[in-house]
Design an enzyme around this catalytic site. Sequence first.
Site, short mmCIF file in Angstrom:
data_model
loop_
_atom_site.label_atom_id
_atom_site.label_comp_id
_atom_site.label_asym_id
_atom_site.label_seq_id
_atom_site.Cartn_x
_atom_site.Cartn_y
_atom_site.Cartn_z
N SER A 269 -59.87 16.86 39.28
CA SER A 269 -59.46 15.50 38.96
C SER A 269 -59.01 14.74 40.21
O SER A 269 -59.76 14.67 41.17
CB SER A 269 -58.37 15.57 37.89
OG SER A 269 -58.41 14.43 37.11
N HIS A 409 -61.88 17.25 29.88
CA HIS A 409 -61.37 17.16 31.25
C HIS A 409 -60.41 18.34 31.50
O HIS A 409 -59.31 18.36 30.94
CB HIS A 409 -60.62 15.82 31.35
CG HIS A 409 -60.14 15.49 32.71
ND1 HIS A 409 -61.00 15.12 33.72
CD2 HIS A 409 -58.89 15.45 33.24
CE1 HIS A 409 -60.30 14.86 34.81
NE2 HIS A 409 -59.02 15.06 34.55
C1 GCU Z 1 -56.14 9.84 35.47
C2 GCU Z 1 -56.93 9.03 36.48
C3 GCU Z 1 -58.09 9.81 37.06
C4 GCU Z 1 -57.63 11.14 37.58
C5 GCU Z 1 -56.85 11.87 36.52
C6 GCU Z 1 -56.18 13.16 37.00
O1 GCU Z 1 -56.91 10.07 34.34
O2 GCU Z 1 -57.36 7.86 35.84
O3 GCU Z 1 -58.71 9.09 38.11
O4 GCU Z 1 -58.72 11.91 38.02
O5 GCU Z 1 -55.77 11.06 36.06
O6 GCU Z 1 -56.01 13.36 38.18
O7 GCU Z 1 -55.77 13.93 36.14
#
Ligand code: GCU
Length: 428
Positions: A269, A409
């Site tokens: 992420s 995710h």
């Molecule tokens: C949020 C953000 C993302 C990121 C994510 C994370 O969802 O919008 O860009 O990748 O957090 O790091 O968990």
Amino acid sequence: MENVLLGKKALNFILLLFSLLIFVNAQPKGYIYEESKVVNYSLPDPLICNDGKKVGSKNFWNEKRRNEILQLFKDEVYGNSPQKLIRTEFEVIEKETVALGGNATRRQVVIKVSNANRSLDINLLIYSPNGMKFPVPAFLTINFHGNHTVSSDPEIKITQSWVRNRNGIKNNRAREMDRGISSSRWSINQVIESGYAFATFYYGDVDPDFHDGFKNGAHGLFETEIRTKRKDTDWGSIAAWAWGLSRCMDYIHEDSLFDHKQIAIMGHSRLGKTALWAGAIDERFALIISNNSGCGGAALSRRRFGETVKRINTSFPHWFCENYKKYNANEEKCPVDQHMLISLAAPRPVYIASAEGDLWADPKGEFLSAIGAEPVYKLFGYGLGVTEQPSVNEPVHGRIGYHIRTGKHDVTEYDWEQYLKFADKHFE
Ligand code: GCU
């Protein structure tokens, strides 16, 4: 019998509808989640130099175009990290040769980085496989919640750094009871069994993830410079976390346990964005893995699918450099897009992992970045190996690796199985 089968089919259909509903609701509203709504866009060509010259060889790429793209990302996206060499000291504060049921040796190392009268401690946790000939290849990873959360091993030091108030934490302090809470994301035993060392550090040791005007963490370390006002091209937090990966690499280079030429980095992420940027600026990293990195990571920004540049700069104003805000709802004006970030990894193996349920990170846009980086890999005789996005759970392990797995995710055992196979293949 037929009725039973029909009943089963209907039940599966209802379950599918139900999970689709949950999944659609999990994505923030008002953003694009359908391919038919993607705007027309054209990508900047990684092989056309700023002066219009066409790159036709790997030497020309290495000597000219790569530097141009790198500088564009520094000035327009992540910001320039300080080049100043500062004092770095290493101390192995703990070692146990019988860890993880005897399969591994655990080391905990403090990397102390100092500048004038300020200093910062990065705590690196290392498990290395027992009964192996050294040096060994390794995965260097960066974690979200503290080293003590990656495994339930009771000897892991609990971070003293700022942690996010979540799951009942109220004072930004890490807790004993959170040991191992993120262990499902770290297949440490499989990594060790496969003959790799596993190393990790907490991103909050390097820069706490909130906007304080760049006073604390790695930014604060350089506050002593005679600079009162930040420039629009100065580094944000992603660049700071990437700088932390490089400081860990400084230690790894001093330790004969590691095969210094076979160090893979991996992040998930926002830390997947970090891994890609670290791989671009520090060519000592031999293999780069981005897990569900999305906007500002592997996904093409011009598609505006899921998270957009405007949204990321608004929710996380400290992640990128100030200049990046010029591209809020104005992506096509940016001289780079994220396929060019992937191209900066060339010719090293790079892996992009998406998840089917992670529309916010634009899985298709992550794949199209890999395609967009391929012409650069081709200069070196390498590629991705496919022209269409593979089906779910059908990984491809060319010099650019890619998979989209089922699920949300996250980082899963499946992801790690692919990373291990990929590293086995490319670290001959
Ligand atoms: C949020 C953000 C993302 C990121 C994510 C994370 O969802 O919008 O860009 O990748 O957090 O790091 O968990």
